[in-house]
Each structure stands twice: as C-alpha cells, then as structure tokens.
Design a protein around this motif. Structure first.
Motif, PDB file in Angstrom:
ATOM      1  N   CYS A  39      -4.600  30.175  58.018  1.00  0.00           N
ATOM      2  CA  CYS A  39      -4.179  31.305  57.193  1.00  0.00           C
ATOM      3  C   CYS A  39      -3.200  32.221  57.918  1.00  0.00           C
ATOM      4  O   CYS A  39      -2.576  33.072  57.280  1.00  0.00           O
ATOM      5  CB  CYS A  39      -5.405  32.110  56.754  1.00  0.00           C
ATOM      6  SG  CYS A  39      -6.502  31.187  55.640  1.00  0.00           S
ATOM      7  N   VAL A  42       0.634  32.142  56.744  1.00  0.00           N
ATOM      8  CA  VAL A  42       1.064  32.640  55.438  1.00  0.00           C
ATOM      9  C   VAL A  42       2.242  33.590  55.625  1.00  0.00           C
ATOM     10  O   VAL A  42       2.169  34.548  56.407  1.00  0.00           O
ATOM     11  CB  VAL A  42      -0.100  33.356  54.724  1.00  0.00           C
ATOM     12  CG1 VAL A  42       0.376  33.997  53.429  1.00  0.00           C
ATOM     13  CG2 VAL A  42      -1.215  32.380  54.447  1.00  0.00           C
ATOM     14  N   ASN A  44       4.043  34.730  52.690  1.00  0.00           N
ATOM     15  CA  ASN A  44       4.169  35.548  51.487  1.00  0.00           C
ATOM     16  C   ASN A  44       3.009  35.212  50.549  1.00  0.00           C
ATOM     17  O   ASN A  44       2.481  34.096  50.569  1.00  0.00           O
ATOM     18  CB  ASN A  44       5.502  35.301  50.777  1.00  0.00           C
ATOM     19  CG  ASN A  44       5.728  36.289  49.640  1.00  0.00           C
ATOM     20  OD1 ASN A  44       5.267  37.429  49.710  1.00  0.00           O
ATOM     21  ND2 ASN A  44       6.427  35.868  48.600  1.00  0.00           N
ATOM     22  N   SER A  45       2.629  36.189  49.728  1.00  0.00           N
ATOM     23  CA  SER A  45       1.578  35.973  48.738  1.00  0.00           C
ATOM     24  C   SER A  45       1.813  36.916  47.567  1.00  0.00           C
ATOM     25  O   SER A  45       2.329  38.017  47.741  1.00  0.00           O
ATOM     26  CB  SER A  45       0.185  36.219  49.341  1.00  0.00           C
ATOM     27  OG  SER A  45       0.069  37.553  49.784  1.00  0.00           O
ATOM     28  N   VAL A  56       0.410  31.408  47.145  1.00  0.00           N
ATOM     29  CA  VAL A  56       0.437  31.622  48.588  1.00  0.00           C
ATOM     30  C   VAL A  56       1.489  30.697  49.190  1.00  0.00           C
ATOM     31  O   VAL A  56       1.508  29.494  48.898  1.00  0.00           O
ATOM     32  CB  VAL A  56      -0.944  31.362  49.233  1.00  0.00           C
ATOM     33  CG1 VAL A  56      -0.895  31.638  50.723  1.00  0.00           C
ATOM     34  CG2 VAL A  56      -2.015  32.224  48.564  1.00  0.00           C
ATOM     35  N   THR A 203       1.703  40.915  46.993  1.00  0.00           N
ATOM     36  CA  THR A 203       0.482  41.344  47.673  1.00  0.00           C
ATOM     37  C   THR A 203       0.679  41.267  49.185  1.00  0.00           C
ATOM     38  O   THR A 203       1.623  40.641  49.668  1.00  0.00           O
ATOM     39  CB  THR A 203      -0.721  40.471  47.266  1.00  0.00           C
ATOM     40  OG1 THR A 203      -0.445  39.105  47.605  1.00  0.00           O
ATOM     41  CG2 THR A 203      -0.978  40.592  45.773  1.00  0.00           C
ATOM     42  N   TRP A 205      -0.939  40.049  52.715  1.00  0.00           N
ATOM     43  CA  TRP A 205      -1.902  39.095  53.275  1.00  0.00           C
ATOM     44  C   TRP A 205      -2.354  39.583  54.647  1.00  0.00           C
ATOM     45  O   TRP A 205      -1.548  39.754  55.551  1.00  0.00           O
ATOM     46  CB  TRP A 205      -1.259  37.713  53.383  1.00  0.00           C
ATOM     47  CG  TRP A 205      -2.211  36.644  53.829  1.00  0.00           C
ATOM     48  CD1 TRP A 205      -2.575  36.359  55.108  1.00  0.00           C
ATOM     49  CD2 TRP A 205      -2.931  35.721  52.995  1.00  0.00           C
ATOM     50  NE1 TRP A 205      -3.477  35.334  55.131  1.00  0.00           N
ATOM     51  CE2 TRP A 205      -3.720  34.912  53.853  1.00  0.00           C
ATOM     52  CE3 TRP A 205      -2.982  35.509  51.631  1.00  0.00           C
ATOM     53  CZ2 TRP A 205      -4.528  33.896  53.376  1.00  0.00           C
ATOM     54  CZ3 TRP A 205      -3.804  34.501  51.154  1.00  0.00           C
ATOM     55  CH2 TRP A 205      -4.558  33.710  52.023  1.00  0.00           C
ATOM     56  N   HIS A 206      -3.650  39.802  54.774  1.00  0.00           N
ATOM     57  CA  HIS A 206      -4.210  40.249  56.050  1.00  0.00           C
ATOM     58  C   HIS A 206      -4.649  39.022  56.857  1.00  0.00           C
ATOM     59  O   HIS A 206      -5.447  38.212  56.374  1.00  0.00           O
ATOM     60  CB  HIS A 206      -5.411  41.162  55.824  1.00  0.00           C
ATOM     61  CG  HIS A 206      -5.059  42.443  55.132  1.00  0.00           C
ATOM     62  ND1 HIS A 206      -4.550  43.528  55.792  1.00  0.00           N
ATOM     63  CD2 HIS A 206      -5.134  42.789  53.816  1.00  0.00           C
ATOM     64  CE1 HIS A 206      -4.345  44.504  54.931  1.00  0.00           C
ATOM     65  NE2 HIS A 206      -4.687  44.084  53.719  1.00  0.00           N
TER      66      HIS A 206
END
Length: 454
Positions: A39, A42, A44-45, A56, A203, A205-206
């Motif tokens: 994860c 990532v 972009n989301s 995602v 959004t 993404w953490h």
C-alpha cells in the motif's frame, strides 16, 4: 451417555461501532493468496461516495529491467495522443504508463452480517462492515484510445452522407408506473449511467504506520466493555434480579449524592470503561497508581486499565487526563455561552498541547489565541490545570516511572500532538496580534505640507 465437551476457555466478544459506517474491505480478486499488495506504492486515490466506488492507482517501477519503456510510452501516446488538449486530464502526465489503476465493484450488496475482528489481551473486538469491495484492474486508457481513434476517423471523413427524409410519427408516451420505474432502475444500463454521472472525488491515502492510521486503528476497539448479559444464559436468580430492581440502599445513596456526581457505589455497577471515564472527569488528572487505588478491585489488572486508558484519555507527562471529545461530545454546547463542542475540543487540545511543552500557561495569552469568552476559557483551564503563582499549571508531577515502563504509549501520544502542530500554529498566527513599535515622545511629529507650508 457421552459427556459433553468441556469448556476450555471463555473469551469475551465486544461490538465496536466507531467505524461501523466507514469500514470497508478491499479484495484483490485477480491476485493469488501469496501475493501481497504494497500500500505504500499508492500514488493516487479517489472515490464516488454515493455509489460507494473506489479507484486506487499503484505506481509502477519504470526503471526495472522487466519494464518495457517503449511499450509504456506507446500506451501513454495511444491514450492521450501526441498533443493532449489542456481541457482533458491526461491518463499518464509523465508520458509513459507509470501506474496501474484498480477500480472497485460491490461483491456483496448487503454486508451488515459481516464484521472485522481484532483480538488483544484475550478479548475479541468486532466492528460491522459497511461494504466489501472487489478491486479489479482498470483499462480505461484503452477506452480513451478507441474513442480518440473514432473521433479522428470521423474528422477525416470529407463526404457526409445525406440524411434521407423520412416520415416521423409522433407518439406521446404514458407516464411510467412505480413498478416499471423500479424495474428500470435495476437494469445494468441505468446503474452504469448513474455511476458515470457521479464525478470522482480526490482522497488522501495514508500509508501504513502513519499517525492517522494508528489513530483510526484504535477505533476498532470497543470503548464500552460492560457486559450486557443474555436471558438464555442467565441463572434464575440473575433473571429475577434483572426484572425487579433492587431497593433500599440504592435509593438512599442517590438521594444523598448531589446531581452530576457519581458515587463509588454507583460506579461499581458500571463497566470498567465508564468507571475510568467518570474518574478522569472528576479528578482532572490522575496517575496509574492512583487510578488503581480508586478502582480498588482485585479483578481489575494493570494491563487491562492501560489498554483502556488510551481510548478515552490523553497521556500528559506520564499522567492521564480525559480526552476533549469525551468531555465535550459531538453536537453538544458549553453550559455558559453555548459554544459548539468542536470549538471547545479544539481549544482544550491547544491548552493541553501548551501544558505538554511548558510547565505553566498564562490565561490571558490562551484567551487571545482560542478567542473564547472568559467563562469558557476558565472552564477549559479548570478541567485540567490549577492556579499557581506562575499561572495555570498541571496538578501532578511527571510520572517518570510510567513513561519508562510504557514507552510505546509515550511515542503514540507524541505522534498525536505532532499531527496537530499545523492546526495550532495556524491558530497562533491568525489570532496573536503583531507587536507594533510605539513612537517615542522625543521624535518630532511630522505633519504633511499643505499648499507649500509646513
């Protein structure tokens, strides 16, 4: 007659609802069980909240020897063209296929019967799921390439076929009935058109291990661990006792204790979570040893108390205070001037942050920053500090023993304050006035000239 299976161990199960409306499971159905999704890759989301759809983008290693740079550039040019227009958002701004998109689809329409469970300290905490989403690779860049190719072919056609004039019969359609309308809404074309109409919302993404992720993970644990019981498993005496409330000492104690104050007798009837909550509200600040002495129960271990404390309390120099969100619940207001709870929580967190950084705070300086009426400023200070000759300071000395015994809690609390530093800095920069240098009385005053005269 065979003996029944003996009960080896009983494990309590709790139901947490803090994330019940926002908890989803992502299933990557195209990957096998041994494949792990990183994860942290990532880039972009985005999401469509109304249709509960997520997209995602995972970054690709374009410098790898297994990556075909020529083919990646071809796919980017095929999707966006050699000279993409400024109005359209390019699929690959870098000019090469450097990401892989996964778009979700619902695998289960009704997911209310599914939960996520977390086991810790021989207890299971479950949270209901809002949805189960299957993530599948998206090849939208091929669709863009086909659409662009068809548009170019249409523009290159010089001869247009003349439309033949045909007789048209106009008919007025009847209004659809409720039954036909509901049937049409269940068709694939209708649902696809509705999903296409909703725009994507960007959004954030953490990554795994971040402060935001750790704070959200704590919401998987139930905050109220009082047993609710069950009529089928209760004994006859317990069932009768639950139907008929006890009288005598209970009523006499309630009449003696002032309103708003919970007696120790009443507290024993509560769950451990509620007991600790009431203690933290009443005593402002408490150490772990003092809290165990107040509880005074041999069945309550130190490990269980330490596990519950971070759910409702904040660690301040080895001692514990009540969280602002617990003291001022959502959609509540202050008792004096009706200040909303979110403003009170933000202001109280700022005061706690200042007490973490220094030994005492000044009431006037605090009031300038948080911009609340004097009654609310005093209420916030009295909930955590006491008056001294230097100002308002913490009522207890630092508990160095607790900090050395539980360093992970200290580190987690530091991460919490670090996540709020930007907010507090913005509050200070907006509310604290800049100092203006006063003009000395010795300096001669300058008067602008009028009509050439001074």
């Amino acid at each position: 007659m065979e003996e029944e299976d003996p009960i080896v161990e009983e494990i309590p199960v709790y139901l947490s609802k803090s994330l019940a409306e926002n908890l989803y499971i992502f299933q990557f159905s195209t990957k096998d069980a041994h494949y792990t999704i990183d994860c942290n890759d990532v880039v972009n989301s985005c999401a469509k909240p109304h249709n509960q759809q997520v997209k995602v983008d995972f970054g690709l290693e374009t410098k790898s020897r297994n990556y075909d740079e020529f083919r990646g550039a071809q796919l980017a040019v095929g999707a966006d063209g050699k000279n993409p227009s400024k109005g359209d958002r390019p699929s690959f701004p870098s000019g090469t296929m450097d990401k892989m998109s996964f778009v979700s689809s619902k695998s289960v329409q009704k997911s209310g019967n599914f939960v996520i469970g977390v086991m810790q300290d021989r207890e299971i905490h479950t949270t209901p799921l809002q949805g189960i989403l299957q993530m599948r690779p998206s090849f939208s860049y091929f669709d863009k390439q086909d659409a662009r190719r068809r548009a170019e072919q249409k523009n290159d056609t010089d001869v247009e076929a003349e439309e033949e004039m045909k007789q048209v019969t106009v008919r007025f359609a009847r209004s659809d009935s409720e039954k036909s309308r509901k049937a049409r809404e269940k068709t694939f074309d209708f649902m696809a058109a509705r999903e296409a109409e909703e725009p994507w919302c960007e959004t954030f993404w953490h990554p795994t291990g971040s402060t935001a992720v750790e704070l959200e993970r704590t919401k998987l644990f139930c905050t109220k661990t009082a047993p609710t019981g069950h009529a089928l498993t209760a004994t006859s005496n317990d069932y009768v006792r639950a139907l008929i409330p006890r009288e005598g000492n209970d009523k006499s104690v309630e009449t003696i204790v002032p309103s708003g104050i919970v007696s120790l007798y009443q507290m024993k009837e509560m769950g451990l979570q509620e007991q600790i909550k009431n203690i933290l509200i009443d005593v402002k600040m408490v150490s772990l040893s003092q809290l165990l002495a107040i509880l005074n129960d041999r069945n309550i271990t130190e490990e269980k108390v330490v596990r519950i404390l971070p759910l409702i309390g904040l660690l301040i120099r080895g001692n514990w205070v009540i969280q602002s969100e617990v003291l001022y619940p959502a959609e509540s207001f202050s008792s004096t001037n009706g200040i909303p709870s979110e403003v009170m929580c933000r202001s109280r967190d700022y005061v706690l942050y200042q007490l973490v950084r220094r030994n005492f705070v000044d009431r006037q300086k605090i009031g300038v920053v948080i911009q609340l009426p004097p009654e609310e400023v005093k209420e916030i200070l009295m909930s955590v500090a006491q008056v001294s000759s230097r100002g308002w300071e913490l009522p207890l000395m630092p508990d160095v023993r607790f900090e050395s015994k539980y360093p992970e809690l200290v580190q987690r609390q530091e991460m919490f304050w670090r996540s709020k530093e930007d907010l507090f800095s913005e509050m200070e920069s907006e509310k604290v006035p800049k100092r203006v240098r006063k003009r000395s009385i010795r300096e001669p005053s300058k008067v602008p000239a009028v009509n050439g005269m001074v």
